[in-house]
Design a protein around this motif. Sequence first.
Motif, PDB file in Angstrom:
ATOM      1  N   ALA A  68       0.792  -1.354   0.127  1.00 18.53           N
ATOM      2  CA  ALA A  68      -0.021  -0.157   0.211  1.00 18.53           C
ATOM      3  C   ALA A  68       0.851   1.291   0.112  1.00 18.53           C
ATOM      4  N   ALA A  69       0.412   2.315  -0.833  1.00 17.48           N
ATOM      5  CA  ALA A  69       1.471   3.463  -0.939  1.00 17.48           C
ATOM      6  C   ALA A  69       0.435   4.606  -0.291  1.00 17.48           C
ATOM      7  N   PHE A  70       0.934   5.278   0.640  1.00 21.09           N
ATOM      8  CA  PHE A  70       0.405   6.377   1.197  1.00 21.09           C
ATOM      9  C   PHE A  70       1.589   7.480   1.647  1.00 21.09           C
ATOM     10  N   TYR A  71       0.908   8.818   1.880  1.00 20.49           N
ATOM     11  CA  TYR A  71       1.767   9.691   2.444  1.00 20.49           C
ATOM     12  C   TYR A  71       1.991   9.417   4.011  1.00 20.49           C
ATOM     13  N   GLU A  72       3.162   9.598   4.542  1.00 20.70           N
ATOM     14  CA  GLU A  72       3.436   9.336   5.737  1.00 20.70           C
ATOM     15  C   GLU A  72       4.618  10.713   6.304  1.00 20.70           C
ATOM     16  N   GLU A  74       5.730   3.233  -0.165  1.00 25.26           N
ATOM     17  CA  GLU A  74       5.065   2.085  -0.346  1.00 25.26           C
ATOM     18  C   GLU A  74       5.561   0.905   0.485  1.00 25.26           C
ATOM     19  N   ARG A  75       4.755   0.468   1.225  1.00 25.93           N
ATOM     20  CA  ARG A  75       4.917  -0.566   2.411  1.00 25.93           C
ATOM     21  C   ARG A  75       4.114  -1.916   2.361  1.00 25.93           C
ATOM     22  N   HIS A  76       4.655  -2.999   3.131  1.00 25.07           N
ATOM     23  CA  HIS A  76       3.952  -4.165   2.896  1.00 25.07           C
ATOM     24  C   HIS A  76       2.543  -3.691   3.898  1.00 25.07           C
ATOM     25  N   ARG A  77       1.447  -4.195   3.284  1.00 25.21           N
ATOM     26  CA  ARG A  77       0.090  -4.082   3.915  1.00 25.21           C
ATOM     27  C   ARG A  77       0.010  -4.908   5.265  1.00 25.21           C
ATOM     28  N   SER A  78       0.690  -5.971   5.151  1.00 19.73           N
ATOM     29  CA  SER A  78       0.410  -6.757   6.552  1.00 19.73           C
ATOM     30  C   SER A  78       1.961  -7.243   6.896  1.00 19.73           C
ATOM     31  N   VAL A  79       2.120  -7.185   8.133  1.00 20.74           N
ATOM     32  CA  VAL A  79       3.489  -7.705   8.821  1.00 20.74           C
ATOM     33  C   VAL A  79       3.141  -8.369  10.055  1.00 20.74           C
ATOM     34  N   GLU A  80       4.180  -9.253  10.295  1.00 16.78           N
ATOM     35  CA  GLU A  80       4.192  -9.969  11.618  1.00 16.78           C
ATOM     36  C   GLU A  80       5.392  -9.586  12.364  1.00 16.78           C
ATOM     37  N   ARG A  82       1.749   0.026   9.080  1.00 16.63           N
ATOM     38  CA  ARG A  82       2.722   1.038   8.459  1.00 16.63           C
ATOM     39  C   ARG A  82       3.287   1.683   9.702  1.00 16.63           C
ATOM     40  N   ILE A  83       2.627   1.853  10.874  1.00 18.07           N
ATOM     41  CA  ILE A  83       3.238   2.551  12.075  1.00 18.07           C
ATOM     42  C   ILE A  83       4.264   1.653  12.538  1.00 18.07           C
TER      43      ILE A  83
END
Length: 219
Positions: A119-123, A136-142, A163-164
Motif C-alpha cells: 500500500a502506498a500512502f503519505y506519511e 510503499e509498504r507491506h500491507r500486513s506484517v508479523e 505502517r506504523i
Amino acid sequence: MTDYSAEQLRDLVHTLAASGEPAPILQIGEPVLRRQAAAFDGQLDTADLTALLGLMRRTMQAAPGVGLAAPQIGIPLRIAVLEDTFDAEPEIAEARHRAPLPYCAIINPSYRAVGEETAAFYEGCLSFAGFQGVVERHRSVELDYDQPDGSHRRESFTGWQARIVQHETDHLSGTIYVDKMLPRSLCGNAEYFRYWAQPTVDQARAGLNFQTGVRPRRP
C-alpha cells in the motif's frame, strides 16, 4: 553495540526524564538517527526502563505522533512506543485501513511481510518535521518483539497499524522514511494539505508524476 555504557545510558535517561516534560525530538542529520540501535539486554533496570517508556510516551503524545523510537530522543536502544487513537474521517479510515492502535511498547522488534500486497500512502516523521512523502509498504506484517516485562510476543498487524510498526522499527536500523519514499512525492505540510490530503494518493501521483507499485525495501 553502542558507544554508551549502561551507566551513561542510565544517566542520560535520568537527565531527559527529570523534568517530567517531553524530550526534544532530534531531527534528520543527527548521527544517532542513522546508526543501528543496540539491542536492549538489561542496560536499564525496571525503574529506569519504566521512566524511559513514560518519557517516550509523553513526547509522542505531545508532538503529537503515533509512534516514537528511542533514537529520536538520543537513546540508542532498540525500543519504540506506538499509539494511534486519533479520530480519522470515515472515508480516510476506510481507504487506509486505519483502526485505533492501543498504546504498546516494543523492545528489540523485527518484522516480516505477510503476503505480497503493498500500500502506498503519505506519511510524515517527527524527526523530519514539516514534510510528508509517499512510502510503499507491506500491507500486513508479523512483528516479533519483547515486552517491558521481558516476555516475548509475536503479533500480526495490517493496514495503517502495519505502517506504523514498519516506520518505527525502521528507525531502530537507522532508516528514515525518506530512504524509502517515492522521491517526487515529497512535499511540505502546507502543500500536502492544500493539494494532496485525499484518502488515496491517486491525485498526488498524477499531479506530481510519481509511480507506485514498487516492492518495499527492508531497512
